[in-house]
Design an enzyme around this catalytic site. Structure first.
Site, PDB file in Angstrom:
ATOM      1  CD  GLU A 151      -2.774  -1.405   2.395  1.00 44.29           C
ATOM      2  OE1 GLU A 151      -2.848  -0.475   3.207  1.00 44.29           O
ATOM      3  OE2 GLU A 151      -3.396  -2.477   2.522  1.00 44.29           O
ATOM      4  CD  GLU A 258      -4.683  -7.843   2.000  1.00 43.16           C
ATOM      5  OE1 GLU A 258      -5.563  -7.089   2.481  1.00 43.16           O
ATOM      6  OE2 GLU A 258      -3.471  -7.594   2.086  1.00 43.16           O
TER       7      GLU A 258
HETATM    8  O1  9MR Z   1      -7.239  -8.013   8.817  1.00 42.99           O
HETATM    9  C1  9MR Z   1      -6.331  -7.135   9.429  1.00 42.99           C
HETATM   10  C2  9MR Z   1      -6.938  -6.574  10.712  1.00 42.99           C
HETATM   11  O2  9MR Z   1      -7.105  -7.586  11.681  1.00 42.99           O
HETATM   12  C3  9MR Z   1      -6.056  -5.464  11.263  1.00 42.99           C
HETATM   13  O3  9MR Z   1      -6.697  -4.859  12.375  1.00 42.99           O
HETATM   14  C4  9MR Z   1      -5.801  -4.443  10.167  1.00 42.99           C
HETATM   15  C5  9MR Z   1      -4.936  -3.295  10.656  1.00 42.99           C
HETATM   16  O4  9MR Z   1      -4.854  -2.313   9.688  1.00 42.99           O
HETATM   17  O5  9MR Z   1      -5.177  -5.076   9.067  1.00 42.99           O
HETATM   18  C6  9MR Z   1      -6.003  -6.016   8.471  1.00 42.99           C
HETATM   19  O6  9MR Z   1      -5.403  -6.556   7.301  1.00 42.99           O
HETATM   20  C7  9MR Z   1      -5.087  -5.629   6.274  1.00 42.99           C
HETATM   21  C8  9MR Z   1      -3.912  -6.184   5.517  1.00 42.99           C
HETATM   22  O7  9MR Z   1      -2.858  -6.488   6.390  1.00 42.99           O
HETATM   23  C9  9MR Z   1      -3.450  -5.221   4.448  1.00 42.99           C
HETATM   24  N1  9MR Z   1      -4.534  -4.839   3.566  1.00 42.99           N
HETATM   25  C10 9MR Z   1      -5.759  -4.403   4.216  1.00 42.99           C
HETATM   26  C11 9MR Z   1      -6.203  -5.427   5.245  1.00 42.99           C
HETATM   27  C12 9MR Z   1      -7.528  -5.019   5.860  1.00 42.99           C
HETATM   28  O8  9MR Z   1      -7.388  -3.807   6.538  1.00 42.99           O
END
Ligand code: 9MR
Length: 347
Positions: A151, A258
């Site tokens: 990102e 994802e």
């Molecule tokens: O699923 C993840 C969630 O449990 C966390 O709180 C969050 C923190 O930003 O990150 C989520 O996973 C992310 C992933 O690592 C990167 N792309 C976006 C995902 C959803 O936010």
């Protein structure tokens, strides 16, 4: 299939070392089918069995992120990541590594010295390099690819890059450095740039231009990760198709990293998604979700030469970062397959 029967089939499959027809089997001539897991998913017997039955790739949802493994300088906390990696080792499931450098859940201590003063980018790079080497080396037997940078491209605005702390200190050079350090640490691992909203034309083109520029400068980027946080209201197959076509001009491997298709109207990886807002999941929403999943997998199958892995972001609606009310996955909050599961599997 009834609930009891489905669960019994999973357990029987695990005990007998054979599997009922599953997602991973249905797609074995196309691409890997992955899932992002939390610690419960790999310690609970039934959830672990479901992971083994349906998926042949696992991503740690949070446990391998910099903030989880390396909270302070010189302090590594491997427990969560080790548990997930060991589950995969024991069950012979390969892992996608997620993630090495991200503006979120990062090692923010890397930016300052003991007195809280900002460090130079050289010091920052030394710390980032040490981190990347430590994590990549620890899991290189089971992790075959890494989301190296996550990102880094902005959602909009004149500057293609996200104006993160990383960018403010290093410009886009941190992207190149991260890939170089990852390649040094494991020359065999496939290295990915990973982002959300990667099918939206403006952002897609900025991702494309960044990867192109980096590759021309010799930066070892092997693949592009299209996250795929979509919603049921958006018929986006043309955008998905076009993004895959375009990225495949640059890279030989694309992973959907994802995937979820939520019931709310928003989308993406870090937007305001009203996680707790109750909403009725009407038959119309269910049907739209089935259509979206079926249509999406049709497009992905068409691109099987370049799409090598498709990972769902969480195991069931109960685990989803979007909350149960968003109803985003193929397994419901009781870990039961939805109609969409069968439609995706029996194409
Ligand atoms: O699923 C993840 C969630 O449990 C966390 O709180 C969050 C923190 O930003 O990150 C989520 O996973 C992310 C992933 O690592 C990167 N792309 C976006 C995902 C959803 O936010």
């Amino acid at each position: 299939m009834g609930k009891r029967l489905f669960l019994a089939a999973i357990l029987m499959g695990c005990i007998m070392g054979m599997e009922a027809k599953s997602l991973k089997k249905a797609y074995r001539k196309y691409f890997d089918i992955g899932v992002a897991v939390n610690l419960r998913n790999v310690t609970d017997e039934m959830q672990g069995a479901l992971v083994c039955q349906e998926f042949n790739s696992v991503t740690a949802e949070n446990a391998m992120k910099p903030a989880s493994t390396h909270p302070r300088e010189g302090v590594y906390t491997w427990e969560g990541a080790d548990r997930i990696a060991n589950f995969c080792r024991q069950n012979n499931i390969k892992m996608r590594g997620h993630c090495l450098v991200w503006h979120n859940q990062f090692c923010n201590w890397m930016f300052t010295d003991n007195e809280g003063n900002p460090v130079s980018k050289e010091v920052f790079y030394e710390r980032m390099r040490e981190h990347i080497h430590a994590v990549v080396n620890r899991y290189k037997d089971v992790v075959y690819c890494w989301d190296v940078v996550n990102e880094a491209i902005a959602d909009g605005g004149p500057n293609p890059y996200r104006n993160s702390r990383l960018y403010k200190l290093c410009g886009d050079e941190f992207i190149a450095k991260a890939f170089q350090f990852a390649r040094e640490a494991d020359p065999k691992a496939l290295l990915f740039y990973n982002d959300y909203n990667a099918i939206i034309p403006h952002k897609r083109d900025n991702i494309y231009n960044m990867v192109k520029k980096m590759k021309e400068a010799g930066v070892p980027i092997d693949g592009i990760g299209m996250q795929g946080h979509y919603n049921v209201h958006w018929d986006n197959l043309k955008e998905v198709d076009e993004a895959i076509r375009k990225y495949s001009e640059l890279v030989d491997v694309i992973h959907i990293t994802e995937l979820d298709i939520r019931a709310n109207k928003d989308m993406g990886g870090n937007l305001d998604f009203k996680k707790k807002a109750e909403q009725a999941i009407t038959d119309e929403i269910k049907q739209k979700q089935e259509e979206r999943y079926v249509g999406l997998f049709r497009v992905l199958r068409k691109h099987k030469k370049v799409v090598k892995s498709v990972t769902f972001w969480n195991l069931s609606d109960r685990d989803s970062w979007l909350g149960t009310h968003n109803y985003p996955l193929l397994f419901d909050k009781e870990y039961q397959p939805k109609e969409a599961y069968y439609k995706v599997k029996d194409f």
